[in-house]
Structures are given as C-alpha cells and as structure tokens.
Design an enzyme around this catalytic site. Structure first.
Site, PDB file in Angstrom:
ATOM      1  CD  GLU A 112      15.124   9.631  -2.018  1.00  3.88           C
ATOM      2  OE1 GLU A 112      15.471  10.665  -2.579  1.00  3.88           O
ATOM      3  OE2 GLU A 112      13.971   9.203  -2.086  1.00  3.88           O
TER       4      GLU A 112
ATOM      5  CB  CYS B 252      11.407   6.306   7.208  1.00  8.84           C
ATOM      6  SG  CYS B 252      10.458   5.631   5.856  1.00  8.84           S
TER       7      CYS B 252
ATOM      8  CB  CYS C   5       8.469   0.063  -5.387  1.00  8.37           C
ATOM      9  SG  CYS C   5       7.225  -0.960  -4.582  1.00  8.37           S
TER      10      CYS C   5
ATOM     11  CB  CYS D 255       0.878   2.540  -4.501  1.00 11.61           C
ATOM     12  SG  CYS D 255       1.109   0.897  -3.781  1.00 11.61           S
TER      13      CYS D 255
ATOM     14  CB  CYS E 108       3.495   5.648  -3.827  1.00 15.30           C
ATOM     15  SG  CYS E 108       5.189   5.373  -3.302  1.00 15.30           S
TER      16      CYS E 108
ATOM     17  CD  GLU F  15       5.301  -4.996   0.130  1.00 14.37           C
ATOM     18  OE1 GLU F  15       4.454  -4.094   0.084  1.00 14.37           O
ATOM     19  OE2 GLU F  15       5.540  -5.657   1.171  1.00 14.37           O
TER      20      GLU F  15
ATOM     21  CB  SER G 146       4.756  -0.325   6.109  1.00 16.05           C
ATOM     22  OG  SER G 146       3.676   0.058   5.300  1.00 16.05           O
TER      23      SER G 146
ATOM     24  CG  ASN H 143       3.190  14.121   2.401  1.00 16.40           C
ATOM     25  OD1 ASN H 143       2.968  15.185   2.967  1.00 16.40           O
ATOM     26  ND2 ASN H 143       3.368  12.988   3.057  1.00 16.40           N
TER      27      ASN H 143
ATOM     28  CB  CYS I 117       4.124   9.232   3.875  1.00 14.58           C
ATOM     29  SG  CYS I 117       4.531   8.490   5.405  1.00 14.58           S
TER      30      CYS I 117
HETATM   31  S1  SF4 Z   1       3.462   2.729  -1.433  1.00 18.41           S
HETATM   32 FE1  SF4 Z   1       5.118   1.257  -0.992  1.00 18.41          FE
HETATM   33  S2  SF4 Z   1       4.501  -0.577  -2.142  1.00 18.41           S
HETATM   34 FE2  SF4 Z   1       3.313   1.130  -3.018  1.00 18.41          FE
HETATM   35  S3  SF4 Z   1       4.569   1.852  -4.758  1.00 18.41           S
HETATM   36 FE3  SF4 Z   1       5.120   3.086  -2.938  1.00 18.41          FE
HETATM   37  S4  SF4 Z   1       6.941   2.034  -2.114  1.00 18.41           S
HETATM   38 FE4  SF4 Z   1       5.906   0.565  -3.477  1.00 18.41          FE
END
Ligand code: SF4
Length: 399
Positions: free
Chosen positions: A129, A142, A149, A153, A156, A206, A237, A336, A379
């Site tokens: 995306e 973005c 990933c 996190c 996320c 990442e 980032s 979010n 985000c």
């Molecule tokens: S915040 Fe970034 S590094 Fe962490 S799980 Fe989401 S995409 Fe991966």
C-alpha cells in the site's frame, strides 16, 4: 545495424533484470525501465547494442523522460532518435506495477493497493500500500519498503501481517511514479508546482531491514534531473534497527524518524518488541551520532497516543528528559484504530496535556491530525490484501 548502431531483433534481449521488474506487453514479457538507476539504464541500452560512446547521453535522455516528464510511451521521447525509440519499444516497456484498488478518503487522502509480481511464476502477486496525504501547500507520499513486516509492533496493523518479501529499489520508486501518474503530477499539467513534495518511508515494512534497496531508491528519487525530491524532504522511519542507523545517514542523507512510543524499556518491549534487542539507550546513542543531524535537520520521534498506556504527564516529562541534547521534534500521533486492535486512542484532553509539557520544554510537538481513517490509510493501519489473497491464490494454483 541501423545508423545509430542498434541491431533490430524480433525477440526482447536477454537483459538480466529480476523477474519482478518484468511485465507482459502485447503477449511478450518485457522488462520495464521505470524505476531503474542510471547504471541499470546503461545496461539496458548496451543489451540492445547501443554504441558505447552514446550510452551516457542516451541514459540522460531516458532519465529526463522517465523521471522528469513521466512519459509512459517511448514514442513521446521527442529528442531520442526514431530508430532508438523503436528499438527500446521492441525490447522494453515503461509500465508501472498494476494498481489493484484505489480509495479516496473524505479528507482527500488517497490509498493505492499495488500488485507486485511474486518471486517466481508459481506464486501469485504480492500487494503493498501507498498513501498520499494532501496538505496546504504540500503533499506527502507514504511509501512501503517491504510486503508485510517482521517486527510485530503491537499497535500496528501491518505488524499482524507476516513478512512476504523485500521490495526492490525500482518497486519503491514505482510507487512515486504511480502516484504522480494518478495525481497528474508531471510537468505538462503541474509545471514545477508538484502535488508530491515530501516522501516518508512509513508505509508497510521496516526500511532498515531492506536498506540497500531503500538507499538506491532514495538516490533515484532525490536526483535533481529527475523526480527531484530534496533529501531534506525524504524521511526514513525505523522502529530502531540500531546497527543500520549510521549507514542510513551516510548512504542516503535522508531525514531520520524513530518510532519511539515509550519512555522506558519495559513498556517499549511490549509496544515495539525490537526494543528487546536494541534498547532505548542504544537507540538514542545512535540518534545522537546520526550523520547530519542538527537543529536545522532534526530527528523526528513518533509517539502514538495510547489511552492509559503511555499518555500520562509523567511520561511526557520522561520523554523530554530522554531527548535532552538531541536535535529532535516530536510527533504525537492519535492512535488509529483497526479491526482487532487491543488499544484505544487517548482522550483529547490527555493528548493536549501531554503536548503542552513537550511544547513547554522547547520542542515542536504537532499532534498529527488523523488522515484517511475511513479508508484505513492512517498511520499504523496499513495491511495489504496479500495475506487475504493467500488462500485463494493457493487454491487457484491447485486448480
Ligand atoms: S510500526 Fe513499522 S516496524 Fe512496526 S510492525 Fe508496523 S510496519 Fe513494522
């Protein structure tokens, strides 16, 4: 041989681009030149027997048409000899990866789901995306650097999707080409007043786990003869891959952003599990040493506001203390929500109180207005359809 030294051939050349750079045009598989570096364009020209003495000049011409003008047809390259245009069209394309779906939020944010070829023909496409956020006088794209990933996190959405693969540099650059095409953000329509002024690597993945491709992509997008996005407007980032941070700064000159989100290791271990490997002290030491960091080139610290988790005044004070002597700005991000998440967004009064402490300590502390929430483009909300397509794709292969 023609007058410009090109051998005409019915077959596309055996150009050693990876499979994922190829698209089918008119039933024949051709490599796309869109997204390639100067060196790769030179190789592509050599592969169709362009004379060595003309390669440099031809590369500059291709570069201008692909990255400055954004053409998608070799016939539009007016200052390129007709023989060469025909030879290029016979061998290559300028196609971008396919857009699987596109959504536009009520606030103007756009999200593209982009289909990328899989690693081998036995697999179906992967999806990433890419999100465009328009703002007054500027616009930020973005981009994603991986399909999925590995870092998980906990706040996320992307982190719930397993890693499928790294993107190539050309696939990262192609996200800008796709967005510029769709936003009509090329000189004929826009002049130099571009819709996309900033690029952030805050999409899926990442970036520092795919650093070679990210470095190459930043070099292509920052080139002043092409896409021309200033390095000061490109931000990478990271969740904190400490050993790669210096290499990122030296290799790209891009701005750095850190997904911090907590002020002590105990909490950060829960929110960003990578912290168990590289703790806060090591991370901040790498930030202090980041090449080029200064008050004019501040490091951004992202801090997602999670209700009753990390949003107290005491934590705001701890944050300020932690970042002492680092040229920093702090982005407070209201959480979010996404389907199945275990967190809630902090109350607005709590965010304001947190912001006040940070501001009074001398830091700019903008609270990022949530954008594109209705299309899950904000985000931490990105998650492609690759995983959902997985079962269907496997079933189709078995049929
Ligand atoms: S915040 Fe970034 S590094 Fe962490 S799980 Fe989401 S995409 Fe991966």
């Amino acid at each position: 041989m023609t007058e410009i030294g090109i051998q005409k051939s019915e077959k596309p050349p055996q150009f050693p681009l990876p499979l994922r750079g190829r698209v089918r045009v008119g039933g024949i598989e051709r490599s796309s030149l869109a997204g390639l570096s100067r060196k790769e364009l030179a190789e592509a020209l050599r592969a169709i027997n362009v004379e060595e003495g003309a390669i440099k000049m031809r590369v500059e011409q291709l570069w201008h048409w692909i990255y400055h003008q954004g053409v998608i047809d070799f016939a539009q390259m007016k200052n390129v000899a007709k023989d060469l245009r025909e030879a290029l069209a016979a061998a290559y394309s300028l196609a971008r990866p396919e857009i699987a779906t596109q959504q536009v939020s009520v606030d103007g944010t756009r999200k593209w789901l982009i289909a990328l070829p899989a690693d081998n023909l036995a697999q179906k496409s992967h999806h990433v995306e890419c999100v465009y956020i328009p703002e007054q006088g500027r616009g930020t794209l973005c981009v994603s650097s991986q399909v999925g990933c590995t870092l998980n996190c906990t706040f996320c959405h992307t982190g719930t999707q397993r890693l499928v693969r790294n993107l190539s540099a050309s696939e990262i650059v192609a996200q800008i080409l796709i967005a510029r095409d769709d936003l009509r953000d090329w000189p004929p329509e826009r002049g130099e007043n571009r819709a996309i002024t900033n690029v952030v690597f805050m999409g899926m993945g990442e970036p520092l786990y795919n650093l070679d491709a990210v470095t190459k992509a930043v070099t292509i997008m920052a080139d002043g003869e092409g896409l021309s996005i200033s390095k000061r407007k490109i931000t990478v980032s990271t969740a904190g891959v400490v050993p790669q941070i210096e290499k990122l700064g030296k290799g790209t000159g891009a701005m750095l952003a850190i997904s911090l989100h907590a002020t002590n290791d105990e909490l950060r271990n829960q929110l960003v599990p990578l912290n168990k490997k590289y703790g806060i002290n090591d991370l901040l030491a790498a930030c202090r040493a980041y090449p080029g960091a200064s008050n004019a080139r501040r490091i951004t610290f992202e801090y997602v506001m999670l209700k009753d988790v990390n949003d107290s005044v005491a934590e705001a004070r701890a944050l300020v203390k932690l970042l002492k002597n680092i040229p920093a700005k702090i982005n407070l991000i209201p959480f979010n929500p996404w389907p199945g998440s275990n967190y809630e967004c902090s109350d607005w009064e709590r965010i304001e109180r947190f912001s006040e402490v940070v501001f009074n300590a001398g830091y700019a502390s903008p609270v990022r207005t949530p954008r594109g929430r209705d299309i899950l483009a904000a985000c931490g909300q990105l998650k492609s359809a690759t995983e959902k397509l997985g079962y269907r794709a496997r079933t189709l292969q078995a049929e």
